[in-house]
Design a protein around this motif. Structure first.
Motif, short mmCIF file in Angstrom:
data_model
loop_
_atom_site.label_atom_id
_atom_site.label_comp_id
_atom_site.label_asym_id
_atom_site.label_seq_id
_atom_site.Cartn_x
_atom_site.Cartn_y
_atom_site.Cartn_z
N GLN A 1 0.82 -1.22 0.00
CA GLN A 1 0.00 0.00 0.00
C GLN A 1 0.85 1.27 0.00
OE1 GLN A 1 -3.28 0.15 2.82
NE2 GLN A 1 -3.65 -2.06 2.62
N HIS A 2 2.11 1.15 0.36
CA HIS A 2 3.01 2.32 0.38
C HIS A 2 3.96 2.33 -0.81
CE1 HIS A 2 1.41 2.80 4.41
NE2 HIS A 2 1.96 4.00 4.46
N GLY A 3 3.60 1.61 -1.86
CA GLY A 3 4.31 1.73 -3.12
C GLY A 3 5.42 0.74 -3.36
N TYR A 4 5.70 -0.14 -2.41
CA TYR A 4 6.73 -1.16 -2.61
C TYR A 4 6.21 -2.21 -3.60
CZ TYR A 4 9.04 0.56 1.68
OH TYR A 4 9.67 1.32 2.63
N SER A 5 7.03 -2.55 -4.57
CA SER A 5 6.63 -3.60 -5.52
C SER A 5 6.85 -4.97 -4.88
CB SER A 5 7.45 -3.49 -6.80
OG SER A 5 8.82 -3.80 -6.54
N ARG A 6 6.24 -5.98 -5.46
CA ARG A 6 6.44 -7.34 -4.95
C ARG A 6 7.90 -7.76 -5.10
NH1 ARG A 6 1.63 -9.51 -3.65
NH2 ARG A 6 -0.23 -8.58 -4.62
N LYS A 7 8.53 -7.30 -6.19
CA LYS A 7 9.95 -7.62 -6.39
C LYS A 7 10.81 -7.00 -5.31
CE LYS A 7 13.63 -7.21 -9.84
NZ LYS A 7 13.98 -6.72 -11.21
N LEU A 8 10.53 -5.75 -4.95
CA LEU A 8 11.30 -5.09 -3.89
C LEU A 8 11.06 -5.78 -2.55
CD1 LEU A 8 13.07 -2.97 -2.60
CD2 LEU A 8 11.19 -1.33 -2.80
N ILE A 9 9.82 -6.17 -2.26
CA ILE A 9 9.53 -6.87 -1.00
C ILE A 9 10.28 -8.19 -0.94
CG2 ILE A 9 7.70 -7.99 0.34
CD1 ILE A 9 5.79 -5.81 -0.70
N THR A 10 10.36 -8.91 -2.07
CA THR A 10 11.14 -10.16 -2.11
C THR A 10 12.61 -9.89 -1.80
OG1 THR A 10 9.63 -11.14 -3.73
CG2 THR A 10 11.84 -12.09 -3.58
N THR A 11 13.15 -8.78 -2.35
CA THR A 11 14.54 -8.41 -2.05
C THR A 11 14.72 -8.14 -0.56
OG1 THR A 11 14.85 -7.45 -4.26
CG2 THR A 11 16.37 -6.73 -2.55
N LEU A 12 13.77 -7.44 0.03
CA LEU A 12 13.85 -7.14 1.46
C LEU A 12 13.82 -8.42 2.30
CD1 LEU A 12 11.46 -4.05 1.62
CD2 LEU A 12 13.95 -4.02 1.82
#
Length: 296
Positions: free
Chosen positions: A24-35
């Protein structure tokens, strides 16, 4: 480069999973996977936490976005940069003519990307080159560079939603109407990798709004706003209605009044991807276009 963001969880997000909060705050699924794959990148109240965990009102969520690599195929080259704005998330640059955005075959050094990567190197930053609104080699004016993965995610999504408002200035041949809208689909010209054309059968939708600002000695200065962002859209649409840009070696090769297409990215208006502050930037008309538009 490390970008740290902190969020104090309000009642609105009480009970939501960290994964859904980030989406909801603009993080993509790809970025979340990286995190997920990075140690201590997601911390709640000082504790390393999984994204499936739920947040509660009053908690403090800390997200660390770490980037350790540069764009390896882009050589850092020292060059003058006309920087209009810079912080830890974005860079807004006024691009000169005869400067491609990205390196390509037979042109590895004279690009905006080379200069930006040198600028990052001088600051000791590890960043990939991420240009949000691309301009043609000889189109001058404002362009946005994202300095981290999150600002890139948010700005790219804003472009898709048309939340980054762009205004161009162009000089065109002839007395163009006072204002108007061009709706004509654009496709790649058969047999060419570069040239585009109007094609009502296989073209992609393209809409351009224009307003005449002045007219003198056969040339008009025009303000242009785009609803779509097709390759060469302004140049193709202006030719389509009989008012091509001088200096356009593809669509108006006989007019060499200026050494490039007379097109300038004049204005950018958008909300900052992280702070949500309203930003407005104006780049004045370059001298070569002034000479034609006002016959100085």
């Amino acid at each position: 480069m490390e970008r740290i963001l902190q969020y104090e969880i309000t009642n609105e997000y009480d009970g939501i999973s960290i994964n859904d909060f980030l989406l909801q705050h603009g993080y993509s699924r790809k970025l979340i996977t990286t995190l997920k794959k990075t140690e201590f990148s997601i911390i709640v109240n000082g504790k390393w936490t999984y994204t499936k965990e739920r947040l509660h009102q009053g908690e403090l969520l800390r997200v660390s976005i770490i980037e350790e690599h540069n764009s390896q195929n882009i050589i850092p080259i020292s060059m003058p940069l006309d920087i209009f704005y810079e912080d830890e998330d974005i860079l807004v640059v006024n691009k000169p003519s005869n400067t491609p955005i990205h390196p390509s075959q037979n042109n590895y050094e004279n690009t905006l990307a080379n200069g930006i990567m040198y600028h990052f190197k001088e600051q000791g930053l590890s960043c990939l080159f991420r240009c949000i609104n691309r301009l043609d080699r000889d189109t001058t004016g404002l362009t946005i560079i994202a300095k981290n993965m999150l600002s890139s995610c948010i700005l790219s999504n804003m472009m898709k939603k048309r939340e980054i408002h762009r205004e161009y200035l162009a000089v065109v041949n002839g007395l163009i109407p006072a204002y108007g809208t061009i709706t004509a689909p654009i496709a790649r010209t058969f047999g060419s990798t570069i040239e585009r054309c109007i094609n009502f059968e296989r073209g992609e939708p393209a809409i351009t709004h224009f307003r005449r600002l002045s007219y003198k000695n056969g040339y008009a200065l025009v303000s242009i706003k785009l609803e779509t962002g097709r390759t060469h859209q302004i140049r193709v649409h202006m030719k389509h209605i009989g008012h091509p840009l001088p200096g356009d070696f593809i669509y108006n090769p006989d007019d060499t009044t200026i050494g490039r297409q007379a097109l300038h990215s004049h204005k950018l208006s958008f909300k900052h991807p992280i702070t949500k502050e309203s930003l407005n930037f104006f780049a004045p008309l370059p001298s070569d276009m002034k000479t034609i538009a006002f016959q100085l």
